[in-house]
Design a protein around this motif. Structure first.
Motif, PDB file in Angstrom:
ATOM      1  N   PRO A  39      83.324   2.580  41.268  1.00 25.75           N
ATOM      2  CA  PRO A  39      84.314   1.504  41.261  1.00 25.75           C
ATOM      3  C   PRO A  39      85.724   1.983  41.616  1.00 25.75           C
ATOM      4  CG  PRO A  39      83.534   1.994  39.031  1.00 25.75           C
ATOM      5  CD  PRO A  39      82.721   2.815  39.967  1.00 25.75           C
ATOM      6  N   ASP A  40      85.984   3.289  41.506  1.00 26.05           N
ATOM      7  CA  ASP A  40      87.318   3.816  41.811  1.00 26.05           C
ATOM      8  C   ASP A  40      87.471   4.185  43.281  1.00 26.05           C
ATOM      9  OD1 ASP A  40      88.018   3.573  39.140  1.00 26.05           O
ATOM     10  OD2 ASP A  40      87.322   5.594  38.662  1.00 26.05           O
ATOM     11  N   GLU A  41      86.526   3.790  44.124  1.00 29.65           N
ATOM     12  CA  GLU A  41      86.546   4.062  45.557  1.00 29.65           C
ATOM     13  C   GLU A  41      86.551   5.549  45.879  1.00 29.65           C
ATOM     14  OE1 GLU A  41      89.369   1.798  47.805  1.00 29.65           O
ATOM     15  OE2 GLU A  41      88.661  -0.105  46.997  1.00 29.65           O
ATOM     16  N   ASP A  42      85.916   6.341  45.009  1.00 25.40           N
ATOM     17  CA  ASP A  42      85.746   7.754  45.287  1.00 25.40           C
ATOM     18  C   ASP A  42      84.650   7.935  46.330  1.00 25.40           C
ATOM     19  OD1 ASP A  42      87.637   8.755  43.411  1.00 25.40           O
ATOM     20  OD2 ASP A  42      86.210   8.378  41.786  1.00 25.40           O
ATOM     21  N   THR A  43      84.483   9.155  46.788  1.00 27.46           N
ATOM     22  CA  THR A  43      83.435   9.477  47.747  1.00 27.46           C
ATOM     23  C   THR A  43      82.070   9.337  47.103  1.00 27.46           C
ATOM     24  OG1 THR A  43      84.866  11.025  48.921  1.00 27.46           O
ATOM     25  CG2 THR A  43      82.494  11.332  49.186  1.00 27.46           C
ATOM     26  N   VAL A  44      81.168   8.662  47.810  1.00 28.51           N
ATOM     27  CA  VAL A  44      79.787   8.547  47.368  1.00 28.51           C
ATOM     28  C   VAL A  44      78.899   9.002  48.516  1.00 28.51           C
ATOM     29  CG1 VAL A  44      77.962   6.999  46.546  1.00 28.51           C
ATOM     30  CG2 VAL A  44      80.327   6.602  45.846  1.00 28.51           C
ATOM     31  N   LEU A  45      77.931   9.842  48.191  1.00 27.53           N
ATOM     32  CA  LEU A  45      76.946  10.289  49.165  1.00 27.53           C
ATOM     33  C   LEU A  45      75.602   9.675  48.826  1.00 27.53           C
ATOM     34  CD1 LEU A  45      77.786  14.106  49.242  1.00 27.53           C
ATOM     35  CD2 LEU A  45      78.627  12.324  50.789  1.00 27.53           C
ATOM     36  N   VAL A  46      74.956   9.112  49.820  1.00 27.69           N
ATOM     37  CA  VAL A  46      73.581   8.665  49.666  1.00 27.69           C
ATOM     38  C   VAL A  46      72.746   9.715  50.383  1.00 27.69           C
ATOM     39  CG1 VAL A  46      71.904   6.845  50.105  1.00 27.69           C
ATOM     40  CG2 VAL A  46      74.306   6.253  49.736  1.00 27.69           C
ATOM     41  N   LEU A  47      71.874  10.368  49.638  1.00 32.16           N
ATOM     42  CA  LEU A  47      71.013  11.408  50.184  1.00 32.16           C
ATOM     43  C   LEU A  47      69.582  10.886  50.195  1.00 32.16           C
ATOM     44  CD1 LEU A  47      72.482  14.420  48.167  1.00 32.16           C
ATOM     45  CD2 LEU A  47      73.112  13.674  50.464  1.00 32.16           C
ATOM     46  N   ILE A  48      68.962  10.919  51.354  1.00 30.68           N
ATOM     47  CA  ILE A  48      67.602  10.417  51.512  1.00 30.68           C
ATOM     48  C   ILE A  48      66.790  11.504  52.195  1.00 30.68           C
ATOM     49  CG2 ILE A  48      66.135   8.654  52.563  1.00 30.68           C
ATOM     50  CD1 ILE A  48      68.652   6.861  52.729  1.00 30.68           C
ATOM     51  N   GLU A  49      65.591  11.756  51.682  1.00 30.74           N
ATOM     52  CA  GLU A  49      64.707  12.674  52.385  1.00 30.74           C
ATOM     53  C   GLU A  49      63.274  12.184  52.314  1.00 30.74           C
ATOM     54  OE1 GLU A  49      64.989  16.616  50.743  1.00 30.74           O
ATOM     55  OE2 GLU A  49      64.010  16.061  48.890  1.00 30.74           O
ATOM     56  N   GLN A  50      62.544  12.480  53.366  1.00 29.44           N
ATOM     57  CA  GLN A  50      61.114  12.214  53.391  1.00 29.44           C
ATOM     58  C   GLN A  50      60.429  13.554  53.524  1.00 29.44           C
ATOM     59  OE1 GLN A  50      59.506  10.031  56.704  1.00 29.44           O
ATOM     60  NE2 GLN A  50      57.486   9.983  55.804  1.00 29.44           N
ATOM     61  N   GLU A  51      59.874  14.010  52.422  1.00 23.80           N
ATOM     62  CA  GLU A  51      59.232  15.314  52.327  1.00 23.80           C
ATOM     63  C   GLU A  51      59.841  16.285  53.318  1.00 23.80           C
ATOM     64  OE1 GLU A  51      54.998  14.547  52.036  1.00 23.80           O
ATOM     65  OE2 GLU A  51      55.291  14.056  49.952  1.00 23.80           O
ATOM     66  N   ASP A  52      59.099  16.921  54.149  1.00 24.17           N
ATOM     67  CA  ASP A  52      59.701  17.888  55.067  1.00 24.17           C
ATOM     68  C   ASP A  52      59.931  17.308  56.451  1.00 24.17           C
ATOM     69  OD1 ASP A  52      59.836  19.886  53.159  1.00 24.17           O
ATOM     70  OD2 ASP A  52      57.804  20.582  53.571  1.00 24.17           O
ATOM     71  N   ALA A  53      59.889  15.975  56.595  1.00 20.45           N
ATOM     72  CA  ALA A  53      59.996  15.358  57.923  1.00 20.45           C
ATOM     73  C   ALA A  53      61.448  15.189  58.370  1.00 20.45           C
ATOM     74  CB  ALA A  53      59.289  14.011  57.939  1.00 20.45           C
ATOM     75  N   TRP A  54      62.302  14.663  57.510  1.00 17.32           N
ATOM     76  CA  TRP A  54      63.693  14.414  57.875  1.00 17.32           C
ATOM     77  C   TRP A  54      64.514  14.144  56.622  1.00 17.32           C
ATOM     78  CZ3 TRP A  54      66.261   9.809  56.787  1.00 17.32           C
ATOM     79  CH2 TRP A  54      65.456   8.754  56.336  1.00 17.32           C
ATOM     80  N   PHE A  55      65.841  14.249  56.778  1.00 16.20           N
ATOM     81  CA  PHE A  55      66.751  13.849  55.708  1.00 16.20           C
ATOM     82  C   PHE A  55      67.959  13.169  56.332  1.00 16.20           C
ATOM     83  CE2 PHE A  55      68.445  17.991  56.873  1.00 16.20           C
ATOM     84  CZ  PHE A  55      69.811  17.838  56.768  1.00 16.20           C
ATOM     85  N   GLY A  56      68.619  12.383  55.506  1.00 17.02           N
ATOM     86  CA  GLY A  56      69.813  11.689  55.962  1.00 17.02           C
ATOM     87  C   GLY A  56      70.902  11.744  54.908  1.00 17.02           C
ATOM     88  N   VAL A  57      72.139  11.750  55.376  1.00 19.09           N
ATOM     89  CA  VAL A  57      73.313  11.711  54.504  1.00 19.09           C
ATOM     90  C   VAL A  57      74.161  10.536  54.962  1.00 19.09           C
ATOM     91  CG1 VAL A  57      75.396  12.910  53.745  1.00 19.09           C
ATOM     92  CG2 VAL A  57      73.325  14.231  54.270  1.00 19.09           C
ATOM     93  N   VAL A  58      74.486   9.666  54.030  1.00 24.66           N
ATOM     94  CA  VAL A  58      75.428   8.585  54.305  1.00 24.66           C
ATOM     95  C   VAL A  58      76.604   8.798  53.362  1.00 24.66           C
ATOM     96  CG1 VAL A  58      75.821   6.099  54.315  1.00 24.66           C
ATOM     97  CG2 VAL A  58      73.564   7.005  54.924  1.00 24.66           C
TER      98      VAL A  58
END
Length: 181
Positions: A39-58
């Motif tokens: 709520p304080d508009e700090d940095t938020v990272l969304v980390l997503i991974e699918q086993e060893d296939a790929w990962f994403g950072v938002v």
């Protein structure tokens, strides 16, 4: 198997929460979910991974547009969660391909022109399918998304396996991430 977590930077350090992405259909939905975590508009990272296939950072910083990095676009394109991250902009495509298809049609009303265009339209469909296949094998997006947090572009590009864990460890947030894993 997928794993998705939110890491929110606060005055007291990083806070982690696991998140369900079942109700997330667009990048905007994902960004809104991230903003709710801070709520304080700090940095938020969304980390997503699918086993060893790929990962994403938002990365979401307040009301700014999300910054995205995906380790392997072709692998992510085969995933419902990956499709959320692989926006036209990220892939270097012009948004609104439908408009392009309409522009390609010759609507001059001549029978011969229409049948030729129908054939060309078929070719256009193949080209559209081809653009779907044009999703690169390898990383796309902002590889500098974590530079100011201590993870260089080179480090991010070299990650594989438990990339989410490697990122959290580099941020000093591995312990809080493990609590939600």
């Amino acid at each position: 198997m997928y794993f998705a977590a939110l890491l929110a930077r606060t005055e007291d350090g990083w806070e982690a929460s696991d998140t369900e992405l079942d109700d997330v259909e667009t990048l905007s939905d994902l960004a809104d979910l991230a903003r709710e975590a801070s709520p304080d508009e700090d940095t938020v990272l969304v980390l997503i991974e699918q086993e060893d296939a790929w990962f994403g950072v938002v990365r979401v910083d307040g009301e700014e547009d999300p910054r995205i990095y995906v380790s392997d676009a072709a692998a992510a394109a085969r995933s419902s969660y990956g499709e959320i991250l692989l926006t036209d902009e990220l892939l270097g495509r012009d948004p609104g391909d439908d408009g392009d298809d309409l522009d390609a049609l010759d609507l001059d009303g001549t029978e011969d022109g229409e049948s030729d265009d129908a054939e060309d339209g078929g070719d256009g469909s193949d080209a559209s399918a081809g653009s779907g296949e044009a999703v690169p094998h390898g990383p796309v997006g902002d590889a500098e998304v974590l530079d100011d947090l201590g993870v260089s572009e080179k480090e991010l590009r070299s990650m594989s396996g438990d990339a989410v864990g490697e990122i959290a460890e580099a941020l000093g947030a591995l312990d809080v991430l493990e609590t939600v894993r």
